[in-house]
Structure formats: structure tokens, C-alpha cells
Design a protein around this motif. Structure first.
Motif, PDB file in Angstrom:
ATOM      1  N   PHE A  21      20.101  -7.768   1.942  1.00  0.00           N
ATOM      2  CA  PHE A  21      20.673  -8.239   0.681  1.00  0.00           C
ATOM      3  C   PHE A  21      22.050  -7.581   0.509  1.00  0.00           C
ATOM      4  N   PRO A  22      23.050  -8.045   1.260  1.00  0.00           N
ATOM      5  CA  PRO A  22      24.328  -7.320   1.311  1.00  0.00           C
ATOM      6  C   PRO A  22      25.150  -7.368   0.029  1.00  0.00           C
ATOM      7  N   ARG A  23      24.782  -8.241  -0.932  1.00  0.00           N
ATOM      8  CA  ARG A  23      25.568  -8.343  -2.173  1.00  0.00           C
ATOM      9  C   ARG A  23      24.687  -8.209  -3.408  1.00  0.00           C
ATOM     10  N   ALA A  24      23.577  -7.493  -3.285  1.00  0.00           N
ATOM     11  CA  ALA A  24      22.622  -7.368  -4.394  1.00  0.00           C
ATOM     12  C   ALA A  24      22.698  -6.013  -5.080  1.00  0.00           C
ATOM     13  N   LYS A  25      23.817  -5.304  -4.916  1.00  0.00           N
ATOM     14  CA  LYS A  25      24.059  -4.031  -5.602  1.00  0.00           C
ATOM     15  C   LYS A  25      23.043  -2.962  -5.232  1.00  0.00           C
ATOM     16  N   LEU A  26      22.648  -2.930  -3.960  1.00  0.00           N
ATOM     17  CA  LEU A  26      21.753  -1.868  -3.506  1.00  0.00           C
ATOM     18  C   LEU A  26      22.522  -0.556  -3.395  1.00  0.00           C
ATOM     19  N   PRO A  27      21.827   0.604  -3.344  1.00  0.00           N
ATOM     20  CA  PRO A  27      22.510   1.896  -3.463  1.00  0.00           C
ATOM     21  C   PRO A  27      23.657   2.145  -2.489  1.00  0.00           C
ATOM     22  N   ALA A  42       0.820  -1.215   0.000  1.00  0.00           N
ATOM     23  CA  ALA A  42       0.000   0.000   0.000  1.00  0.00           C
ATOM     24  C   ALA A  42       0.852   1.262   0.000  1.00  0.00           C
ATOM     25  N   HIS A  43       2.118   1.121   0.365  1.00  0.00           N
ATOM     26  CA  HIS A  43       2.980   2.277   0.573  1.00  0.00           C
ATOM     27  C   HIS A  43       4.179   2.269  -0.375  1.00  0.00           C
ATOM     28  N   ASP A  44       4.750   3.428  -0.560  1.00  0.00           N
ATOM     29  CA  ASP A  44       6.027   3.571  -1.256  1.00  0.00           C
ATOM     30  C   ASP A  44       7.120   3.512  -0.194  1.00  0.00           C
ATOM     31  N   PHE A  45       7.779   2.350  -0.113  1.00  0.00           N
ATOM     32  CA  PHE A  45       8.832   2.189   0.897  1.00  0.00           C
ATOM     33  C   PHE A  45      10.220   2.214   0.268  1.00  0.00           C
ATOM     34  N   ARG A  46      10.345   2.929  -0.851  1.00  0.00           N
ATOM     35  CA  ARG A  46      11.626   2.991  -1.555  1.00  0.00           C
ATOM     36  C   ARG A  46      12.741   3.560  -0.677  1.00  0.00           C
ATOM     37  N   SER A  47      12.433   4.567   0.130  1.00  0.00           N
ATOM     38  CA  SER A  47      13.484   5.167   0.971  1.00  0.00           C
ATOM     39  C   SER A  47      14.035   4.142   1.955  1.00  0.00           C
ATOM     40  N   THR A  48      13.167   3.297   2.497  1.00  0.00           N
ATOM     41  CA  THR A  48      13.621   2.237   3.402  1.00  0.00           C
ATOM     42  C   THR A  48      14.466   1.223   2.637  1.00  0.00           C
ATOM     43  N   PHE A  49      14.009   0.865   1.443  1.00  0.00           N
ATOM     44  CA  PHE A  49      14.749  -0.084   0.609  1.00  0.00           C
ATOM     45  C   PHE A  49      16.138   0.468   0.291  1.00  0.00           C
ATOM     46  N   PHE A 102      31.494  -7.712  14.759  1.00  0.00           N
ATOM     47  CA  PHE A 102      31.413  -6.645  13.763  1.00  0.00           C
ATOM     48  C   PHE A 102      30.132  -6.762  12.961  1.00  0.00           C
ATOM     49  N   ALA A 103      29.792  -8.002  12.582  1.00  0.00           N
ATOM     50  CA  ALA A 103      28.563  -8.202  11.815  1.00  0.00           C
ATOM     51  C   ALA A 103      27.355  -7.724  12.595  1.00  0.00           C
ATOM     52  N   SER A 104      27.360  -7.986  13.879  1.00  0.00           N
ATOM     53  CA  SER A 104      26.254  -7.553  14.713  1.00  0.00           C
ATOM     54  C   SER A 104      26.172  -6.033  14.761  1.00  0.00           C
ATOM     55  N   GLU A 105      27.315  -5.376  14.871  1.00  0.00           N
ATOM     56  CA  GLU A 105      27.319  -3.920  14.988  1.00  0.00           C
ATOM     57  C   GLU A 105      26.776  -3.260  13.739  1.00  0.00           C
ATOM     58  N   TRP A 106      27.218  -3.686  12.567  1.00  0.00           N
ATOM     59  CA  TRP A 106      26.747  -2.998  11.359  1.00  0.00           C
ATOM     60  C   TRP A 106      25.288  -3.308  11.068  1.00  0.00           C
ATOM     61  N   ARG A 107      24.844  -4.491  11.429  1.00  0.00           N
ATOM     62  CA  ARG A 107      23.434  -4.819  11.213  1.00  0.00           C
ATOM     63  C   ARG A 107      22.539  -4.040  12.182  1.00  0.00           C
ATOM     64  N   ILE A 108      23.008  -3.861  13.414  1.00  0.00           N
ATOM     65  CA  ILE A 108      22.246  -3.055  14.363  1.00  0.00           C
ATOM     66  C   ILE A 108      22.118  -1.617  13.852  1.00  0.00           C
ATOM     67  N   ALA A 109      23.218  -1.075  13.327  1.00  0.00           N
ATOM     68  CA  ALA A 109      23.172   0.288  12.796  1.00  0.00           C
ATOM     69  C   ALA A 109      22.173   0.396  11.657  1.00  0.00           C
ATOM     70  N   ASP A 110      22.161  -0.598  10.768  1.00  0.00           N
ATOM     71  CA  ASP A 110      21.232  -0.558   9.647  1.00  0.00           C
ATOM     72  C   ASP A 110      19.797  -0.791  10.091  1.00  0.00           C
ATOM     73  N   PHE A 111      19.624  -1.559  11.146  1.00  0.00           N
ATOM     74  CA  PHE A 111      18.268  -1.746  11.661  1.00  0.00           C
ATOM     75  C   PHE A 111      17.725  -0.433  12.216  1.00  0.00           C
ATOM     76  N   ILE A 112      18.572   0.323  12.879  1.00  0.00           N
ATOM     77  CA  ILE A 112      18.160   1.640  13.370  1.00  0.00           C
ATOM     78  C   ILE A 112      17.781   2.536  12.193  1.00  0.00           C
ATOM     79  N   SER A 113      18.575   2.471  11.124  1.00  0.00           N
ATOM     80  CA  SER A 113      18.239   3.239   9.921  1.00  0.00           C
ATOM     81  C   SER A 113      16.889   2.817   9.366  1.00  0.00           C
ATOM     82  N   LEU A 114      16.630   1.500   9.354  1.00  0.00           N
ATOM     83  CA  LEU A 114      15.368   0.988   8.820  1.00  0.00           C
ATOM     84  C   LEU A 114      14.186   1.573   9.588  1.00  0.00           C
ATOM     85  N   VAL A 115      14.277   1.541  10.925  1.00  0.00           N
ATOM     86  CA  VAL A 115      13.179   2.076  11.741  1.00  0.00           C
ATOM     87  C   VAL A 115      12.977   3.563  11.448  1.00  0.00           C
ATOM     88  N   HIS A 116      14.080   4.291  11.348  1.00  0.00           N
ATOM     89  CA  HIS A 116      13.992   5.734  11.091  1.00  0.00           C
ATOM     90  C   HIS A 116      13.390   6.027   9.720  1.00  0.00           C
TER      91      HIS A 116
END
Length: 418
Positions: free
Chosen positions: A228-234, A213-220, A251-265
Motif C-alpha cells: 500500500f505505497p500511498r496509504a500513509k503507512l509509517p 491469530a498473531h500480532d503482525f503489527r511489526s510486519t505491517f 527501480f521499482a523492482s529493487e525497492w520492492r525486493i528490499a521491502d520483501f526482505i524486510s517482510l520476511v525478517h
């Protein structure tokens, strides 16, 4: 087992092969669920779909097969682009145990939406097929979960490590292991369980339609490289660590946590297909109706033969969940359905922790959609347009129901009950 693992485990239970004990079932149904190749499975499904209008057993098996292939559409689509599950409750549609893909294809926002659309549309087909089965049809399927699966890696075959038993085991462990011992699980599924699986189709359609129902491109664009860490996302080249660093769990946990925070925002989604958000509410209401039909059928049963979801009159715990159902749990569940229906119909308002005297009209939330901002919904401003005076659900209302489920917990039973 995580909550969503329990839900997916439940959803997998009906999608399995027919044993020789179910002689009344069409031969194509056995072929469908015991096939070792996708081609053989799809041929059998087509045969069942052709016979479905005149044969309730074929329709029942076809509905299960269509649900089964819906999950395959989602899982294989995720695998194609190198999906790595975050195991997060925030992304319930994307917690399937998808195998690693050493050579993923690039993924665009439009392609991801297309995967969700295909998944959702196949679920709709499954629900419609189940709906064509008469409520009083005499159905019996004795099921062994080790004999069927889905093609997770799109190689055209259904391997032992893609069996439902292996997938269920991986959901409780967090990853697929080809040498893992699969549990021995056999159930006999009947007409009531068709209502149950149809209800899960409606539940998953509601989730897919809400996203679509929504345009979630910014989240994507801003956070989906976490998935999708190797799918050529922006932002892959900037924010995804080099392969040499991926082996460090810290390290993997740290960067994924940071990206999860970005996702919520970044969950600030404009509405682009308002009819889908309206449809999501209708799917949830249909799920509630089907759950009532399910329990009506369960309580009318007089047998006690390897029940997946036993009624109070069918004593014995489920060997997978370890739970046993009593009349208290059934009555409390029916009350929970009434409570949920009241919220979705706007007869009861959902409370907000920082607002007194008014509650959220969830019917209007779905039927009069505005941009969905997750953070501002939690903090209050985004839900202001839906606030009304009226009967507000209280914690005492829910606690009274929850107490009937004892040590098993309401959510554990809810994932099983549907």
C-alpha cells in the motif's frame, strides 16, 4: 498461469450466473449472478438466504453468492487503500487483481485486520450455507463466466472488466485490461462442486485465521508500504520512492525486493488469539473431509455434461486447465489427503532438513501455539518445541504420489482438485 492464479481461477469457477438451461434454479439465483449493480445482487442474495432453509437449490446458490461476496469484501477493501499486488507466494490472500486507485484512503493496522475478519467471517457463512445442502441434492448450474463479476473498485456497479472471465484472464497475465478478450468458458456445476467450493472456503479461512491469530503489527509497520505505497503507512515517506521514479521497472523492482526482505525478517509474530491458530488446523481438516466427499460424489456421477472436475468415467479434458483425470490421479490424490491428515493429526511428523531422528508434530504446532518466527522456523530454533520421535514423512512417500500426476505436476492438479 501461476499456481495461485490457478487456485483463484478454480475458486471463481462456481461463482457465476445460471443460464436458462438451469430452469430448476430459483429466479433470484439468476438475478444474483447476472446483476450489474451491487444493490441488485445483494437483494437477490438476501432472497436466496431467506429461502435456503427449505430449498436446497436456493441454499446452494446462496452459498456460492456468499463466497463470491467474501472475495469482493477482500478485493474492495484492498482497493480502498491503494493495494498493489506483489504477486508473491508469501502472501496468497493478497494476489487478487485489484485495479489502481488514484486516491487511496489511509490504512491502519486495525483496519487491515478488520478487512481480514470480514473476509473470513463471510467465508464461514458460505461454508455453513453449503453444509446445509443435502449431499444427495439434485443440483445443476450451467455457467457462463462472462456474465458475472465482483465490484472491485467500490463504485456500486459490476462492469465488464470486473467479470470473472476478465479476472481469470488477468490472473494469467498479471494485470486487468479492460480491452482484453475474455475466454468463453461454460461449465455445468452439480452437488459435487458444492463440496469443492466449500472446501476452498475452509482453505481460505485457515489462511485468514493463521494471520489473525498473531500480532503482525511489526510486519505491517515495517513492510506493508510495499503493498500500500500511498496509504500513509509509517515508513511511506522514508522508503517509498517518489511518483516520478515509480515508472522505472528496474527501480521499482529493487525497492520492492528490499521491502520483501524486510517482510520476511519481520515475521516474528506473538500469539494474541490462540484459538484462531487452533481453528486453522480444523479448517484444513474439514477441507480434507470435503475433498473426499467431493470425489465420492464425482465418482458416482453417470452424466458427462460440461464437467469442471470430471471423474475418470467422464472423459475429456477441462478446457481451462487442459488436464484430464484418470483413476491413477484420483487414487494418488486420496493418498495425498491421507498423508496431509496424518500430519495435521500428529500421527505422522513433518521432517526438517537439518534435524535427523525427529520430526515436527503439526497438530501441536497449531494447538499449542507459540510465537511464529518465519526465519527461525526455517533455520530450526523456532520449531524445536514441536519436535518428537515417531513416524516421519519421507521424500519417497511424497514422490510415490507425485509420480502419478505425470507432466501436469502434483501442485497443478492439487490447485484444481482441492
Amino acid at each position: 498461469m501461476t499456481r495461485l492464479a490457478g487456485l483463484l481461477t478454480s475458486a471463481f469457477m462456481l461463482i457465476v450466473p445460471l443460464s436458462s438451461a438451469s430452469a430448476a434454479m430459483p429466479e433470484a439465483a439468476t438475478t444474483l449472478f447476472e446483476a450489474k449493480t451491487v444493490a441488485a445482487r445483494d437483494t437477490a442474495l438476501s432472497t436466496l438466504e431467506a429461502a435456503a432453509p427449505k430449498d436446497p437449490a436456493s441454499a446452494y446458490a446462496a452459498g456460492a453468492g456468499e463466497f463470491f461476496t467474501a472475495l469482493e469484501i477482500l478485493a474492495s477493501g484492498l482497493h480502498r487503500h491503494g493495494f498493489e499486488s506483489p504477486q508473491s507466494f508469501m502472501l496468497p490472500l493478497m494476489r487478487l487483481p485489484v485495479p489502481d486507485n488514484a486516491n487511496p484512503e489511509p490504512l491502519t493496522y486495525e483496519q487491515f485486520r478488520a478487512i481480514l475478519v470480514a473476509f473470513r467471517d463471510r467465508l464461514e457463512k458460505s461454508a455453513a450455507t453449503f453444509a446445509s445442502v443435502p449431499a444427495d441434492a439434485d443440483i445443476g448450474m450451467v455457467i457462463d463466466l462472462t456474465h458475472t463479476g465482483i465490484d472491485l473498485n467500490e463504485d456500486g456497479t459490476i462492469a465488464p472488466d470486473e467479470s470473472m472471465a476478465a479476472i481469470i484472464a488477468s490472473l494469467s497475465r498479471g494485470g486487468i485490461s479492460s480491452d482484453a478478450a475474455a475466454p468463453t468458458l461454460t461449465f455445468r456445476f452439480d452437488r459435487a462442486d458444492g463440496f469443492w467450493l466449500q472446501g476452498y472456503a475452509e482453505f481460505l479461512m485457515a489462511q485468514a485465521d493463521f494471520w489473525l491469530a498473531h500480532d503482525f503489527r511489526s510486519t505491517f509497520d515495517g513492510s506493508f508500504h510495499m503493498l500500500f505505497p500511498r496509504a500513509k503507512l509509517p515508513l511511506q515517506d522514508i522508503l517509498v520512492p517518489p511518483a516520478s521514479d515509480m515508472g522505472s521497472s528496474i527501480f521499482a523492482s529493487e525497492w520492492r525486493i528490499a521491502d520483501f526482505i524486510s517482510l520476511v525478517h519481520l515475521v516474528n509474530w506473538p500469539v494474541v488469539e490462540p484459538e484462531r491458530r487452533q481453528a486453522a488446523r480444523r479448517h484444513l481438516l474439514e477441507m480434507i473431509r470435503l475433498s473426499r466427499e467431493d470425489w465420492k460424489a464425482i465418482r458416482a456421477e453417470t452424466d458427462n455434461d460440461r464437467e469442471w472436475l470430471p471423474g475418470p468415467q467422464q472423459k475429456g479434458e477441462n478446457p481451462l486447465t487442459g488436464l484430464e483425470v484418470g483413476e491413477e490421479q484420483v487414487q494418488a490424490w486420496l493418498a495425498a489427503l491421507t498423508m496431509a491428515e496424518g500430519l495435521l493429526e500428529g500421527r505422522t511428523l513433518l521432517p526438517h532438513f537439518r534435524i535427523t531422528g525427529k520430526g515436527i508434530n503439526m497438530k501441536r504446532f497449531f494447538d499449542e501455539p507459540k510465537n511464529f518466527d518465519l526465519v527461525l522456523s526455517i533455520t530450526g530454533p523456532a520449531i524445536a518445541p514441536y519436535l518428537e520421535s515417531g513416524k516421519i514423512l519421507t521424500s519417497d512417500d511424497f514422490d510415490q504420489i507425485q509420480r502419478q500426476f505425470g507432466g501436469g505436476g502434483f501442485l497443478t492438479f492439487a490447485l484444481w482438485f482441492n
